[in-house]
Design an enzyme around this catalytic site. Sequence first.
Site, mmCIF file in Angstrom:
data_model
loop_
_atom_site.group_PDB
_atom_site.id
_atom_site.type_symbol
_atom_site.label_atom_id
_atom_site.label_comp_id
_atom_site.label_asym_id
_atom_site.label_seq_id
_atom_site.Cartn_x
_atom_site.Cartn_y
_atom_site.Cartn_z
ATOM 1 N N THR B 158 38.591 41.592 45.880
ATOM 2 C CA THR B 158 37.551 41.773 44.687
ATOM 3 C C THR B 158 37.220 41.071 43.582
ATOM 4 O OG1 THR B 158 38.851 43.959 43.911
ATOM 5 C CG2 THR B 158 37.576 44.476 44.969
ATOM 6 N N LYS B 184 45.591 43.228 47.520
ATOM 7 C CA LYS B 184 44.557 43.049 46.739
ATOM 8 C C LYS B 184 44.600 43.821 45.086
ATOM 9 C CE LYS B 184 41.245 44.843 45.435
ATOM 10 N NZ LYS B 184 40.825 45.071 44.735
ATOM 11 N N THR B 195 44.282 50.191 41.288
ATOM 12 C CA THR B 195 43.244 48.756 41.905
ATOM 13 C C THR B 195 43.585 48.187 42.958
ATOM 14 O OG1 THR B 195 40.864 49.606 41.150
ATOM 15 C CG2 THR B 195 41.197 48.220 42.604
ATOM 16 N N GLU B 285 43.738 40.393 35.747
ATOM 17 C CA GLU B 285 41.948 39.662 34.805
ATOM 18 C C GLU B 285 42.099 38.793 33.643
ATOM 19 O OE1 GLU B 285 38.631 42.712 37.511
ATOM 20 O OE2 GLU B 285 39.854 43.197 35.649
ATOM 21 N N ASN B 408 35.432 41.466 32.729
ATOM 22 C CA ASN B 408 34.851 42.652 32.414
ATOM 23 C C ASN B 408 33.656 43.510 32.404
ATOM 24 O OD1 ASN B 408 37.153 44.128 34.415
ATOM 25 N ND2 ASN B 408 39.135 42.911 32.904
ATOM 26 N N SER B 413 26.969 44.069 36.772
ATOM 27 C CA SER B 413 25.221 43.374 36.846
ATOM 28 C C SER B 413 25.463 42.397 37.799
ATOM 29 C CB SER B 413 25.127 43.270 35.235
ATOM 30 O OG SER B 413 26.445 43.032 34.284
#
Lengths: 413, 413
Positions: B158, B184, B195, B285, B408, B413
Amino acid sequence: MSAAISPLAPKKYPKMPVIEGVRMATAEAGIKYRGRTDLLAMVFDPGTAVAGVFTRSKCPSAPVDFCRENLPGGKARVLVVNSGNANAFTGRKGRETTSATGKAAAKAAGCNEREVFLASTGVIGEPLDPGKFSHLLDDLVRDARPDLWKEAASAIMTTDTYPKVATATVKLGDVEVAINGIAKGAGMIAPDMATMLSFVATDAPIAAPVLQALLSGGAAKTFNAVTVDSDTSTSDTLLLFATGAASKRGAPSITDVKDPRLSSFKRALGKILKSLALQVVRDGEGARKQIEITVEGAKSARSAKKIALSIANSPLVKTAVAGEDANWGRVVMAVGKAGEPADRDRLSIWFGGNRLAHEGERDPSYSEEATSAYMTRDEIVIRVDLGIGRGKATVWTCDLTKEYVAINGDYRS
Amino acid sequence: MSAAISPLAPKKYPKMPVIEGVRMATAEAGIKYRGRTDLLAMVFDPGTAVAGVFTRSKCPSAPVDFCRENLPGGKARVLVVNSGNANAFTGRKGRETTSATGKAAAKAAGCNEREVFLASTGVIGEPLDPGKFSHLLDDLVRDARPDLWKEAASAIMTTDTYPKVATATVKLGDVEVAINGIAKGAGMIAPDMATMLSFVATDAPIAAPVLQALLSGGAAKTFNAVTVDSDTSTSDTLLLFATGAASKRGAPSITDVKDPRLSSFKRALGKILKSLALQVVRDGEGARKQIEITVEGAKSARSAKKIALSIANSPLVKTAVAGEDANWGRVVMAVGKAGEPADRDRLSIWFGGNRLAHEGERDPSYSEEATSAYMTRDEIVIRVDLGIGRGKATVWTCDLTKEYVAINGDYRS
């Protein structure tokens, strides 16, 4: 240090009345900052009662230890606060500093060392040299004035972008009494009193044990219900002083927490604590939005608060709000990770008046447009109904922006 | 989605051997992403045993529920994974989707529905239409090949910036067996399997209960010891498949977790799980640095892990590392807030080989220069000795940068 003032800063400041029996003075001691005040002395008339709530950190600062030792005496004559150095994790040197400062303050105020209270805020782990400011205390106590509340609030700031004050007047019996408070805090803010210093004073004649009960109760729903970054400081200190000067004007002496004449005072104190706590949140490092989170329908109030804090401390929820994205899936995630009783299929979630999720799935009547418009506001209200009980709690936080990272990635250097 | 590949990405990828009895295929189902694969089918020969570890979220996704129902059977014939939509908090529709996908996969693989395993990752709260991909399953199963491990790892990404694979060959008895794994995960990563999806397969003939014991034990010190942002996903799934094909080459069938012939396998499996878990951290991230945190001298191993995670999840510690600032005061703060037994005055802290704090205060021989040089590295090791017991634990995380907020604040969006 952040240069720009938070967009959530108060538009105007209240006029702070004099609290009879309280005088203040500030100085530029040059402990760390240059060109600003960093030292506050608050002087109290004899007979002033005191109550306190402190950090729950297992590594408290030396001033927190010092205050905890003096608190059982219930009496205060002088408070000394410095910014720029927290005197935390400073070992033996830290204790020597509080001891020396306590002695110097007691001498300056002409009181017993047990009536001295201290607070320090700033960098952790650097020894704090009391020689930098203890020689100033005589002058500060001598020159102290009753009308310096905003100046006092400014002297204790660290990464704060604005001074925080609140005031209320309220009837105790038939007599008007006043309550003034100041606070500082912008990061390392989490329940259990994060890098938050707050000092509240009143002229009401209230005995120390009653004061303590009022303060502990009030802190639970205010200072202990806000979080900026889930990090808890070593130095959090909330002190409440009652000079009793209003008794000269006929205010009744309160010695029982159940005294019905206390009810207005209790409400007003709660409002002041909430105002100060929210000012801290609204000055959260890098904050652009205030977030209020209410969890209801939980198994218990304790469970509701734990889930509310799980949402409030979630970086993914906080960054979503920063991005004005009504990402309620992350709220579900944060409910799930709290480890408290929850039933996914009974969960409902609102952002403002917009119900986004209902009974375990996206609300069919959810309007993306209305919610997107709502997310542009600077005060966001998130409500979660777990649907399994009657427990309820509200907490407050702010969004997580790039500025938080910038401020904290470059604080010590 | 982040465009740039993490600076901590592997410099090169291992050659992934074939695992006899495992075939794979990927497809572009267009569930959310365009121009990339987002669907993986992994097909197993009859007789394949399976074990699993899942998120501890109280709001698990529909595929997690589905896997949990099938796991007690201990057998697997096909795994279907999609990226782009987590099928989490999707209520009745979510269950309909897993049921329909399970049926379609069973038909495609010619197996019982109890032998199907599913995983989904991506946005939470959006219904996942099985019609988008269930018609592709027949072709995927038919075309599946044994040599697509890296392609499989890519299809399940992702916000990951690189595919994650690991491999080992090891002797079981006198016969060489292979273990391959993919994973992942980049955000919403916290212990208890954030996740994170990870699928590991071996040709070793190991019975399902033994596999489960190995996997649960291995996950505790690897996948359940990493955190990116303290947020725990609804979807975490770690599955281990053993086809048993190596028994044809004389590998012994293992039916007892205490079988001494397992020791090399167990070690190799642990290494693979650790490699995959660290690859997730290194793709955190916005991550620029990997942080390893060891807490020792704690009252118990459990207490050590809780304190280590308190440090690893502290935004103030993580931003300090991002800013290359050896701000050990924030480590003290994080120890203090963990709520576990600690004695401030016995605490020692190291960044790499540099002891910064000792017995409750700054180490007198601490070198600012040496420590500053150390902080520029891309792998930072923080060690804390509490000095009160023998409990020890190690966890891994990454730094917190502005890019985390950027990624994040603009995900959905």
